[in-house]
Motif scaffolding. Structure first.
Motif, PDB file in Angstrom:
ATOM      1  N   TYR A  91       0.820  -1.223   0.000  1.00 31.51           N
ATOM      2  CA  TYR A  91       0.000   0.000   0.000  1.00 31.51           C
ATOM      3  C   TYR A  91       0.847   1.263   0.000  1.00 31.51           C
ATOM      4  N   LEU A  92       1.952   1.277   0.720  1.00 34.21           N
ATOM      5  CA  LEU A  92       2.748   2.490   0.899  1.00 34.21           C
ATOM      6  C   LEU A  92       3.774   2.665  -0.211  1.00 34.21           C
ATOM      7  N   SER A  93       4.092   3.927  -0.486  1.00 36.21           N
ATOM      8  CA  SER A  93       5.167   4.224  -1.427  1.00 36.21           C
ATOM      9  C   SER A  93       6.510   3.942  -0.752  1.00 36.21           C
ATOM     10  N   GLU A  94       7.572   4.006  -1.515  1.00 33.96           N
ATOM     11  CA  GLU A  94       8.898   3.725  -0.965  1.00 33.96           C
ATOM     12  C   GLU A  94       9.249   4.717   0.154  1.00 33.96           C
ATOM     13  N   ASN A  95       8.990   5.987  -0.066  1.00 33.18           N
ATOM     14  CA  ASN A  95       9.309   7.001   0.944  1.00 33.18           C
ATOM     15  C   ASN A  95       8.410   6.855   2.178  1.00 33.18           C
ATOM     16  N   GLU A  96       7.136   6.541   1.959  1.00 32.47           N
ATOM     17  CA  GLU A  96       6.228   6.336   3.084  1.00 32.47           C
ATOM     18  C   GLU A  96       6.647   5.128   3.911  1.00 32.47           C
ATOM     19  N   LEU A  97       7.099   4.094   3.228  1.00 34.15           N
ATOM     20  CA  LEU A  97       7.531   2.883   3.927  1.00 34.15           C
ATOM     21  C   LEU A  97       8.782   3.164   4.772  1.00 34.15           C
ATOM     22  N   LYS A  98       9.687   3.982   4.255  1.00 34.14           N
ATOM     23  CA  LYS A  98      10.885   4.352   5.015  1.00 34.14           C
ATOM     24  C   LYS A  98      10.498   5.100   6.293  1.00 34.14           C
ATOM     25  N   GLN A  99       9.537   6.017   6.174  1.00 30.37           N
ATOM     26  CA  GLN A  99       9.100   6.777   7.345  1.00 30.37           C
ATOM     27  C   GLN A  99       8.422   5.870   8.364  1.00 30.37           C
ATOM     28  N   LEU A 100       7.611   4.957   7.877  1.00 33.40           N
ATOM     29  CA  LEU A 100       6.958   4.010   8.786  1.00 33.40           C
ATOM     30  C   LEU A 100       7.992   3.149   9.501  1.00 33.40           C
TER      31      LEU A 100
END
Length: 259
Positions: A91-100
Protein backbone atom coordinates in the motif's frame (compact mmCIF):
# COMPACT_ATOMS: atom_id res chain seq x y z
CA UNK A 1 -8.16 13.89 -7.07
CA UNK A 2 -8.29 10.74 -4.98
CA UNK A 3 -6.27 7.67 -5.82
CA UNK A 4 -7.93 4.32 -6.51
CA UNK A 5 -6.38 1.57 -4.39
CA UNK A 6 -6.94 -2.01 -5.53
CA UNK A 7 -6.64 -4.40 -2.60
CA UNK A 8 -4.29 -7.33 -3.16
CA UNK A 9 -6.12 -9.30 -0.48
CA UNK A 10 -9.90 -9.18 -0.30
CA UNK A 11 -11.46 -7.16 2.49
CA UNK A 12 -12.89 -9.03 5.46
CA UNK A 13 -16.62 -9.25 6.12
CA UNK A 14 -15.90 -8.99 9.86
CA UNK A 15 -13.65 -6.08 10.89
CA UNK A 16 -10.77 -6.12 13.35
CA UNK A 17 -11.27 -3.52 16.07
CA UNK A 18 -8.30 -1.41 17.14
CA UNK A 19 -9.21 -0.46 20.70
CA UNK A 20 -6.68 2.37 21.14
CA UNK A 21 -7.85 4.09 17.96
CA UNK A 22 -11.51 3.06 18.31
CA UNK A 23 -11.33 2.00 14.68
CA UNK A 24 -12.66 -0.93 12.67
CA UNK A 25 -10.40 -2.11 9.85
CA UNK A 26 -11.53 -4.41 7.06
CA UNK A 27 -8.35 -4.71 4.98
CA UNK A 28 -4.57 -4.51 5.16
CA UNK A 29 -4.72 -1.31 3.14
CA UNK A 30 -6.85 0.30 5.84
CA UNK A 31 -4.42 -0.99 8.46
CA UNK A 32 -1.44 0.59 6.73
CA UNK A 33 -3.27 3.87 6.24
CA UNK A 34 -3.78 3.88 10.02
CA UNK A 35 -0.21 2.80 10.82
CA UNK A 36 1.34 5.47 8.62
CA UNK A 37 -0.73 8.30 10.12
CA UNK A 38 -0.73 7.11 13.75
CA UNK A 39 1.31 9.00 16.35
CA UNK A 40 1.46 5.85 18.47
CA UNK A 41 0.95 2.16 17.74
CA UNK A 42 0.12 -0.24 20.56
CA UNK A 43 1.97 -3.34 19.43
CA UNK A 44 0.04 -5.54 21.86
CA UNK A 45 -3.07 -4.92 19.73
CA UNK A 46 -1.42 -6.33 16.61
CA UNK A 47 1.07 -8.87 17.94
CA UNK A 48 -1.62 -11.03 19.49
CA UNK A 49 -3.57 -14.21 18.75
CA UNK A 50 -6.76 -12.26 18.04
CA UNK A 51 -5.20 -10.33 15.16
CA UNK A 52 -3.32 -13.35 13.81
CA UNK A 53 -6.56 -15.36 13.80
CA UNK A 54 -8.35 -12.49 12.03
CA UNK A 55 -5.71 -12.56 9.28
CA UNK A 56 -6.04 -16.34 8.99
CA UNK A 57 -9.83 -16.64 9.14
CA UNK A 58 -11.33 -13.33 8.01
CA UNK A 59 -8.72 -12.36 5.42
CA UNK A 60 -8.26 -16.03 4.44
CA UNK A 61 -4.45 -15.81 4.68
CA UNK A 62 -3.23 -18.89 6.60
CA UNK A 63 0.36 -18.61 5.30
CA UNK A 64 0.62 -14.96 6.34
CA UNK A 65 -0.88 -15.69 9.75
CA UNK A 66 1.77 -18.39 10.21
CA UNK A 67 4.54 -15.89 9.41
CA UNK A 68 3.03 -13.41 11.87
CA UNK A 69 2.92 -16.05 14.60
CA UNK A 70 6.58 -16.94 14.03
CA UNK A 71 7.56 -13.26 14.10
CA UNK A 72 5.63 -12.61 17.31
CA UNK A 73 7.33 -15.58 19.00
CA UNK A 74 10.82 -14.65 17.76
CA UNK A 75 10.98 -11.43 19.76
CA UNK A 76 12.14 -9.43 16.73
CA UNK A 77 9.67 -6.66 17.43
CA UNK A 78 6.93 -4.68 15.73
CA UNK A 79 8.97 -3.63 12.70
CA UNK A 80 9.67 -7.20 11.56
CA UNK A 81 6.04 -8.13 12.22
CA UNK A 82 4.58 -5.26 10.21
CA UNK A 83 6.98 -5.76 7.30
CA UNK A 84 5.55 -9.25 6.80
CA UNK A 85 2.14 -7.64 6.42
CA UNK A 86 3.50 -5.00 4.05
CA UNK A 87 5.01 -7.65 1.80
CA UNK A 88 1.47 -8.89 1.11
CA UNK A 89 -0.05 -5.44 0.79
CA UNK A 90 2.19 -2.93 -1.02
CA UNK A 91 0.00 0.00 0.00
CA UNK A 92 2.75 2.49 0.90
CA UNK A 93 5.17 4.22 -1.43
CA UNK A 94 8.90 3.73 -0.96
CA UNK A 95 9.31 7.00 0.94
CA UNK A 96 6.23 6.34 3.08
CA UNK A 97 7.53 2.88 3.93
CA UNK A 98 10.88 4.35 5.02
CA UNK A 99 9.10 6.78 7.34
CA UNK A 100 6.96 4.01 8.79
CA UNK A 101 10.09 1.93 9.39
CA UNK A 102 11.63 4.80 11.36
CA UNK A 103 8.51 5.16 13.51
CA UNK A 104 8.15 1.44 14.18
CA UNK A 105 11.84 1.09 15.01
CA UNK A 106 11.43 3.93 17.55
CA UNK A 107 8.51 2.12 19.18
CA UNK A 108 10.51 -1.12 19.30
CA UNK A 109 13.29 0.56 21.31
CA UNK A 110 11.04 2.29 23.86
CA UNK A 111 10.89 1.00 27.44
CA UNK A 112 7.50 -0.20 28.72
CA UNK A 113 7.13 3.06 30.67
CA UNK A 114 7.95 5.16 27.60
CA UNK A 115 5.40 3.18 25.59
CA UNK A 116 2.81 3.82 28.30
CA UNK A 117 3.60 7.54 28.23
CA UNK A 118 3.38 7.57 24.44
CA UNK A 119 -0.05 5.93 24.65
CA UNK A 120 -1.24 8.51 27.20
CA UNK A 121 0.24 11.33 25.10
CA UNK A 122 -1.73 10.03 22.13
CA UNK A 123 -4.96 10.31 24.16
CA UNK A 124 -3.99 13.86 25.11
CA UNK A 125 -3.42 14.85 21.48
CA UNK A 126 -6.79 13.36 20.51
CA UNK A 127 -8.55 15.52 23.11
CA UNK A 128 -9.45 12.61 25.39
CA UNK A 129 -8.25 14.52 28.43
CA UNK A 130 -9.78 12.49 31.26
CA UNK A 131 -8.65 9.23 29.65
CA UNK A 132 -5.15 10.73 29.37
CA UNK A 133 -5.14 11.77 33.04
CA UNK A 134 -6.20 8.28 34.10
CA UNK A 135 -3.52 6.74 31.88
CA UNK A 136 -0.83 8.97 33.42
CA UNK A 137 -2.06 8.11 36.93
CA UNK A 138 -1.80 4.40 36.16
CA UNK A 139 1.82 4.95 35.11
CA UNK A 140 2.56 6.73 38.40
CA UNK A 141 1.44 3.65 40.34
CA UNK A 142 3.73 1.20 38.52
CA UNK A 143 7.06 -0.11 39.76
CA UNK A 144 8.53 1.04 36.45
CA UNK A 145 7.80 4.66 37.33
CA UNK A 146 9.78 4.41 40.57
CA UNK A 147 12.80 3.11 38.66
CA UNK A 148 12.49 5.53 35.73
CA UNK A 149 14.82 8.32 34.71
CA UNK A 150 13.97 11.63 36.40
CA UNK A 151 13.38 13.35 33.05
CA UNK A 152 10.83 10.71 32.02
CA UNK A 153 9.09 11.03 35.41
CA UNK A 154 8.95 14.80 35.07
CA UNK A 155 7.62 14.68 31.54
CA UNK A 156 4.79 12.38 32.63
CA UNK A 157 3.82 14.85 35.36
CA UNK A 158 4.14 17.76 32.91
CA UNK A 159 1.77 16.25 30.37
CA UNK A 160 -0.69 15.30 33.09
CA UNK A 161 -0.62 18.98 34.05
CA UNK A 162 -1.42 19.91 30.46
CA UNK A 163 -4.42 17.55 30.57
CA UNK A 164 -5.69 19.12 33.81
CA UNK A 165 -5.28 22.59 32.34
CA UNK A 166 -7.62 21.62 29.49
CA UNK A 167 -10.31 21.23 32.16
CA UNK A 168 -9.29 24.63 33.61
CA UNK A 169 -8.30 22.84 36.83
CA UNK A 170 -5.27 25.04 37.34
CA UNK A 171 -4.73 23.96 40.96
CA UNK A 172 -4.12 20.32 39.98
CA UNK A 173 -2.27 21.45 36.86
CA UNK A 174 0.07 23.63 38.95
CA UNK A 175 0.82 20.72 41.30
CA UNK A 176 1.70 18.52 38.33
CA UNK A 177 3.95 21.14 36.75
CA UNK A 178 5.80 21.69 40.04
CA UNK A 179 6.35 17.93 40.45
CA UNK A 180 7.51 17.89 36.84
CA UNK A 181 10.04 20.67 37.41
CA UNK A 182 11.43 18.95 40.51
CA UNK A 183 12.25 15.93 38.32
CA UNK A 184 13.00 17.14 34.81
CA UNK A 185 14.26 20.68 35.61
CA UNK A 186 12.72 21.89 32.36
CA UNK A 187 12.03 25.60 32.25
CA UNK A 188 8.83 24.78 30.36
CA UNK A 189 7.44 23.02 33.43
CA UNK A 190 8.25 25.92 35.76
CA UNK A 191 6.81 28.36 33.23
CA UNK A 192 3.55 26.41 33.06
CA UNK A 193 3.30 26.46 36.88
CA UNK A 194 3.67 30.25 36.74
CA UNK A 195 0.97 30.41 34.08
CA UNK A 196 -1.42 28.48 36.33
CA UNK A 197 -0.90 31.02 39.11
CA UNK A 198 -1.42 33.97 36.77
CA UNK A 199 -4.50 32.54 35.06
CA UNK A 200 -6.15 31.50 38.33
CA UNK A 201 -5.44 34.95 39.81
CA UNK A 202 -3.61 33.35 42.75
CA UNK A 203 -0.88 35.72 43.91
CA UNK A 204 -0.10 33.50 46.92
CA UNK A 205 0.52 30.59 44.56
CA UNK A 206 2.78 32.76 42.42
CA UNK A 207 4.73 34.01 45.45
CA UNK A 208 5.18 30.42 46.61
CA UNK A 209 6.59 29.40 43.23
CA UNK A 210 8.98 32.37 43.21
CA UNK A 211 10.16 31.62 46.76
CA UNK A 212 10.43 27.84 46.41
CA UNK A 213 12.22 27.74 43.06
CA UNK A 214 13.90 31.14 43.07
CA UNK A 215 12.20 31.85 39.76
CA UNK A 216 13.72 34.86 38.05
CA UNK A 217 11.72 37.99 37.49
CA UNK A 218 12.42 37.71 33.76
CA UNK A 219 10.64 34.34 33.75
CA UNK A 220 7.70 35.72 35.72
CA UNK A 221 7.50 38.76 33.46
CA UNK A 222 7.62 36.65 30.30
CA UNK A 223 4.91 34.26 31.46
CA UNK A 224 2.67 37.09 32.66
CA UNK A 225 2.98 38.63 29.21
CA UNK A 226 2.10 35.31 27.55
CA UNK A 227 -0.80 34.46 29.85
CA UNK A 228 -2.45 37.88 30.09
CA UNK A 229 -3.35 40.76 27.84
CA UNK A 230 -1.81 43.49 30.00
CA UNK A 231 1.44 45.42 29.68
CA UNK A 232 4.61 43.55 30.65
CA UNK A 233 5.43 45.75 33.63
CA UNK A 234 1.96 45.67 35.22
CA UNK A 235 3.01 43.16 37.85
CA UNK A 236 5.92 45.28 39.07
CA UNK A 237 3.97 48.57 38.91
CA UNK A 238 0.66 47.47 40.39
CA UNK A 239 2.01 44.86 42.81
CA UNK A 240 -0.98 42.65 42.12
CA UNK A 241 -2.16 39.99 39.74
CA UNK A 242 -3.16 41.39 36.33
CA UNK A 243 -6.52 40.57 34.75
CA UNK A 244 -6.75 37.55 32.47
CA UNK A 245 -7.64 37.54 28.80
CA UNK A 246 -9.97 34.59 28.11
CA UNK A 247 -8.82 34.49 24.50
CA UNK A 248 -5.18 34.34 25.58
CA UNK A 249 -6.01 31.61 28.08
CA UNK A 250 -7.61 29.50 25.36
CA UNK A 251 -4.75 30.15 22.95
CA UNK A 252 -2.18 29.32 25.60
CA UNK A 253 -3.66 26.01 26.74
CA UNK A 254 -5.97 24.54 24.13
CA UNK A 255 -3.06 24.21 21.69
CA UNK A 256 -0.45 23.12 24.24
CA UNK A 257 0.87 19.70 23.24
CA UNK A 258 3.01 18.61 26.18
CA UNK A 259 6.61 17.35 26.13
Amino acid sequence: MGQLIICRIRAADKPFFLKSAKLNIYSLEELFYYLYNATFVDKSELMCDEFIHWVRDDLSQPDLSGQLYESSMSGKGLLDYVMKLEACCGYLSENELKQLNINLNRFDHMSPLELGKQSADDLLKKGRFMAAINAYKRLLMTDLFGKADDVVKGDIYHNMGVAYSRFFDFGEAKNCFIRAYRSNHRQESLAEAVDCAVISQDKEMLDDIITTFNASFSLIEREVKRATAVHTDSLSKAGEMPSVSKEELLRRYIYSSGV
